[in-house]
Enzyme design. Sequence first.
Site, PDB file in Angstrom:
ATOM      1  N   LYS A 199      55.548  -0.651   7.557  1.00  0.00           N
ATOM      2  CA  LYS A 199      54.556  -0.648   6.480  1.00  0.00           C
ATOM      3  C   LYS A 199      54.513   0.734   5.818  1.00  0.00           C
ATOM      4  O   LYS A 199      55.487   1.143   5.229  1.00  0.00           O
ATOM      5  CB  LYS A 199      53.205  -1.087   7.038  1.00  0.00           C
ATOM      6  CG  LYS A 199      53.282  -2.324   7.974  1.00  0.00           C
ATOM      7  CD  LYS A 199      53.733  -3.582   7.269  1.00  0.00           C
ATOM      8  CE  LYS A 199      54.127  -4.715   8.227  1.00  0.00           C
ATOM      9  NZ  LYS A 199      53.173  -5.066   9.259  1.00  0.00           N
ATOM     10  N   ASP A 231      46.132   0.209  17.111  1.00  0.00           N
ATOM     11  CA  ASP A 231      47.175  -0.103  16.133  1.00  0.00           C
ATOM     12  C   ASP A 231      46.774   0.613  14.839  1.00  0.00           C
ATOM     13  O   ASP A 231      45.819   0.227  14.163  1.00  0.00           O
ATOM     14  CB  ASP A 231      47.262  -1.625  15.934  1.00  0.00           C
ATOM     15  CG  ASP A 231      48.392  -2.033  14.982  1.00  0.00           C
ATOM     16  OD1 ASP A 231      48.748  -1.219  14.098  1.00  0.00           O
ATOM     17  OD2 ASP A 231      48.881  -3.164  15.096  1.00  0.00           O
ATOM     18  N   ARG A 278      71.128   3.047  23.664  1.00  0.00           N
ATOM     19  CA  ARG A 278      69.877   2.335  24.009  1.00  0.00           C
ATOM     20  C   ARG A 278      68.911   3.317  24.679  1.00  0.00           C
ATOM     21  O   ARG A 278      67.719   3.295  24.447  1.00  0.00           O
ATOM     22  CB  ARG A 278      70.150   1.117  24.903  1.00  0.00           C
ATOM     23  CG  ARG A 278      68.875   0.464  25.421  1.00  0.00           C
ATOM     24  CD  ARG A 278      68.996  -1.022  25.787  1.00  0.00           C
ATOM     25  NE  ARG A 278      70.220  -1.370  26.448  1.00  0.00           N
ATOM     26  CZ  ARG A 278      70.548  -1.061  27.710  1.00  0.00           C
ATOM     27  NH1 ARG A 278      69.690  -0.368  28.461  1.00  0.00           N
ATOM     28  NH2 ARG A 278      71.707  -1.415  28.214  1.00  0.00           N
ATOM     29  N   TYR A 305      46.179  -8.412  13.563  1.00  0.00           N
ATOM     30  CA  TYR A 305      47.437  -8.898  12.987  1.00  0.00           C
ATOM     31  C   TYR A 305      47.851 -10.202  13.682  1.00  0.00           C
ATOM     32  O   TYR A 305      47.843 -10.293  14.909  1.00  0.00           O
ATOM     33  CB  TYR A 305      48.496  -7.803  13.164  1.00  0.00           C
ATOM     34  CG  TYR A 305      49.851  -8.186  12.655  1.00  0.00           C
ATOM     35  CD1 TYR A 305      50.061  -8.335  11.288  1.00  0.00           C
ATOM     36  CD2 TYR A 305      50.899  -8.421  13.515  1.00  0.00           C
ATOM     37  CE1 TYR A 305      51.307  -8.702  10.813  1.00  0.00           C
ATOM     38  CE2 TYR A 305      52.149  -8.776  13.046  1.00  0.00           C
ATOM     39  CZ  TYR A 305      52.342  -8.923  11.695  1.00  0.00           C
ATOM     40  OH  TYR A 305      53.574  -9.284  11.222  1.00  0.00           O
TER      41      TYR A 305
END
Length: 381
Positions: free
Chosen positions: A195, A170, A46, A98
């Site tokens: 994407k 973004d 992690r 978005y």
Amino acid sequence: MKFATLAIHAGQKPDSATGAIMTPIYQTSTFAQSEPTVHKGYDYSRAGNPTRTALEKNLAALEGAKYCAAFSSGMGAIDAVVKLLKSGDHVVAGNDLYGGTYRIFVKVFEQFGLSFDFIDMSNIENVKEALKSNTKMIWIETPTNPLLRIVDIESVTKLAKQIGALSVVDNTFATPYLQRPLALGADIVVHSATKYIGGHSDVILGAAITNDDAIAEKLYFIQKSSGAVPGPFDCFLALRGTKTLHLRMQRHCENATAVAEFLAAHPKVKHVNFPGFKTHPNYEIAKRQMSDFGGMVSFTLKNDDMSAAKKLTTLTKIFTLAESLGGVESLIEHPASMTHSSLPREVRLQSGLEDTLIRLSVGVEDADDLISDLKQAIESI
Ligand SMILES: *Cc1c(COP(=O)(O)O)cnc(C)c1O
């Protein structure tokens, strides 16, 4: 080094143990220590994992940055960036961003005492008017989704600096191949690497990227504390994607231009949103801050019955009806009922997102085939 070289080599060298050219998938949760706290740079996955490190270094290099924190999704990255703020802070964001970003802002973070205003950022005057004494972050998405408006990154980040607010871009739609927000003054870049960066519709992954030492330290702390980290195999897939990002983006841009031109000339099409058109209201800014215009196109039909738009999305044979974007294959969708359904209808209409809008993610297939496919679909409505 230039982009194409960095895309293939940054953060990666042959494996020291075996010489493997490709970064191994270090599928392990923990790492052996020789004495308590003495280890080879990793103690628990992690906190850090070598496959993730390779991806983080690669993405940082592509954005011209020092630091990148990778997350298990784009939303994981966005969540971490908003956690840099505290209760009472105000955020100014675009009004056609978005849908998932709008949703986490309003449905999750408002509960923790943050407030948000959503405005049309393609007009800088709107940004000035929206600033408050407690504005601590300006959230930019450009090109916007799904209307493909362009926000002037340099002007907005300058305003943010004047009031001591963080500016976040973004950069999912443009990718670092077409647009480098940090060089234009942004403090942080976020990505849905799901994407274009992944590029093959086979991985969900996100990233937050910065040049600022203090911001990076906080982001790594949040990454480790909140724990939305990507697994080693997902990092491997994203890393595999970045190697061809430049090649794919070139073809996405060429194909999107051809498709947009075809649509604009078709008698049944009312309006086409594409930042590469000289008639696009933000064309000059797009030309200045992007090296090409991207692979996304949206449009409306002259038939302004919503059922015609919805029907069209079922009639294409190469364009697949699906959410998401940025993969090698072309996709078609209806934002009002799909990707943007989490925005209330009034909010959608206010931002100019009509019920009849159709969005295309233009893939890297043959442009002639894509155009024939759209032609047969539009003409059979
Ligand atoms: C998809 C997307 C996101 C969310 O990313 P996930 O990887 O799906 O969590 C954020 N911003 C933009 C612009 C996107 O297209």
